[in-house]
Design a protein around this motif. Structure first.
Motif, PDB file in Angstrom:
ATOM      1  N   TRP A   1     -67.213  21.225  11.972  1.00  0.00           N
ATOM      2  CA  TRP A   1     -66.909  22.390  11.127  1.00  0.00           C
ATOM      3  C   TRP A   1     -67.709  23.630  11.488  1.00  0.00           C
ATOM      4  CZ3 TRP A   1     -62.570  22.055   8.560  1.00  0.00           C
ATOM      5  CH2 TRP A   1     -62.076  20.797   8.212  1.00  0.00           C
ATOM      6  N   THR A   2     -68.575  23.548  12.484  1.00  0.00           N
ATOM      7  CA  THR A   2     -69.267  24.747  12.980  1.00  0.00           C
ATOM      8  C   THR A   2     -68.849  25.055  14.410  1.00  0.00           C
ATOM      9  OG1 THR A   2     -71.195  23.445  13.706  1.00  0.00           O
ATOM     10  CG2 THR A   2     -71.289  24.389  11.483  1.00  0.00           C
ATOM     11  N   ASP A   3     -67.739  24.477  14.856  1.00  0.00           N
ATOM     12  CA  ASP A   3     -67.258  24.682  16.220  1.00  0.00           C
ATOM     13  C   ASP A   3     -66.263  25.858  16.229  1.00  0.00           C
ATOM     14  OD1 ASP A   3     -65.932  24.629  18.650  1.00  0.00           O
ATOM     15  OD2 ASP A   3     -65.937  22.443  18.777  1.00  0.00           O
ATOM     16  N   PRO A   4     -66.659  26.985  16.821  1.00  0.00           N
ATOM     17  CA  PRO A   4     -65.769  28.160  16.813  1.00  0.00           C
ATOM     18  C   PRO A   4     -64.405  27.875  17.441  1.00  0.00           C
ATOM     19  CG  PRO A   4     -67.962  28.745  17.599  1.00  0.00           C
ATOM     20  CD  PRO A   4     -67.926  27.248  17.514  1.00  0.00           C
ATOM     21  N   ALA A   5     -64.366  27.045  18.471  1.00  0.00           N
ATOM     22  CA  ALA A   5     -63.089  26.754  19.127  1.00  0.00           C
ATOM     23  C   ALA A   5     -62.147  26.015  18.182  1.00  0.00           C
ATOM     24  CB  ALA A   5     -63.339  25.918  20.386  1.00  0.00           C
ATOM     25  N   LYS A   6     -62.701  25.122  17.359  1.00  0.00           N
ATOM     26  CA  LYS A   6     -61.863  24.402  16.385  1.00  0.00           C
ATOM     27  C   LYS A   6     -61.425  25.343  15.262  1.00  0.00           C
ATOM     28  CE  LYS A   6     -63.208  19.604  17.125  1.00  0.00           C
ATOM     29  NZ  LYS A   6     -63.878  19.790  18.416  1.00  0.00           N
ATOM     30  N   GLN A   7     -62.287  26.242  14.873  1.00  0.00           N
ATOM     31  CA  GLN A   7     -61.918  27.167  13.800  1.00  0.00           C
ATOM     32  C   GLN A   7     -60.766  28.074  14.230  1.00  0.00           C
ATOM     33  OE1 GLN A   7     -65.105  29.528  12.195  1.00  0.00           O
ATOM     34  NE2 GLN A   7     -63.821  30.387  10.575  1.00  0.00           N
TER      35      GLN A   7
END
Ligand SMILES: [Zn+2]
Length: 263
Positions: free
Chosen positions: A174-180
């Motif tokens: 939940w802190t992965d910019p690519a996933k966001q």
């Protein structure tokens, strides 16, 4: 509305949090013998050895029937605990206070006004004589906004003296910019709140496996709903309670309880 719920709600599984009772006959006996002593009537309360577990509520949200694709409104409503006609069903957001006479642990913190009619957890704690700075530990079962929001609402460290426990896999996800970037709108708050969590709680305990938090309280690995979904095991004096969240949605997971709805 929520205060009218009985202790039976524990065993039935509240909308956002369900409990699995271990050693059920002994738990049932302990429950009957231990009337709450607090002045405020609890939503639901149970005793496990020296521990008292009390259900709190941050409020509710009404979800439209369209939130459950592939099912008619009638099918959804037939499985719901609370209907919110004409528009959908009502989710109650619950948190759990665990006390053993020395320490106060909170499990989950609610959406904190980020959705629905919520933000009532501070008042629910205050009604039991507890300020947020008196919590010793907060365990977040997973980093969805309706479990995490209360920790970071208003951009503040709302539980300044608590050790905060979250599974390391959820922190990573939940802190992965690519996933966001790839995530749908309804998950964006979960990502942004998780970033706030890491920023505001530099001593965040990102746990691996199933560690003990303190004597009689340990983590249970429930990965699936999110990568680092966890539950909490509470045990004392031969009694055991495993608390889980978002696992037994009759509407969302009908197969899990033997339902006949299409999945
Ligand atoms: Zn969830």
């Amino acid at each position: 509305m929520t205060l009218s719920l009985s202790r039976r709600a524990f065993a039935l599984g509240l909308p956002t949090t369900a409990l699995i009772l271990g050693a059920l006959p002994r738990v049932a006996g302990a429950t009957a013998a231990s009337a709450p002593t607090d002045a405020v009537t609890p939503l639901a309360q149970i005793s496990i050895g020296r521990f008292t577990v009390t259900a709190l509520s941050d409020g509710y949200g009404d979800m439209p029937f369209g939130y459950f694709p592939g099912r008619t409104a009638e099918q959804v409503e037939a499985r719901a605990q609370f209907a919110a006609r004409p528009t959908g069903i009502r989710f109650v957001f619950n948190q759990y206070l665990v006390k053993d006479g020395e320490r106060r642990i909170l499990i989950d913190t609610g959406p904190a006004s980020s959705l629905g009619q919520t933000g009532q957890l501070p008042d629910a704690l205050a009604a039991r004589g507890i300020r947020r700075d008196q919590l010793d530990a907060v365990i977040v079962t997973h980093l969805h906004q309706d479990h995490l929001g209360g920790l970071v609402a208003g951009g503040r460290r709302n539980f300044p003296n608590a050790e905060v426990y979250v599974d390391r896999r959820d922190v990573k996800h939940w802190t992965d910019p690519a996933k966001q970037v790839r995530a749908p709108d309804y998950l964006q708050n979960s990502f942004s709140f998780s970033g706030e969590l890491v920023r505001l709680y530099p001593r965040l305990q990102a746990v691996d496996g199933e560690p003990g938090i303190m004597r009689g309280v340990s983590i249970v690995d429930l990965t699936g709903h999110t990568p680092g979904h966890i539950g909490v095991r509470i045990e004392d004096a031969g009694q055991r309670l495993i608390m889980v969240s978002d696992m037994l949605f009759p509407v969302v997971h009908p197969a899990a309880i033997g339902g006949q709805l299409p999945v």
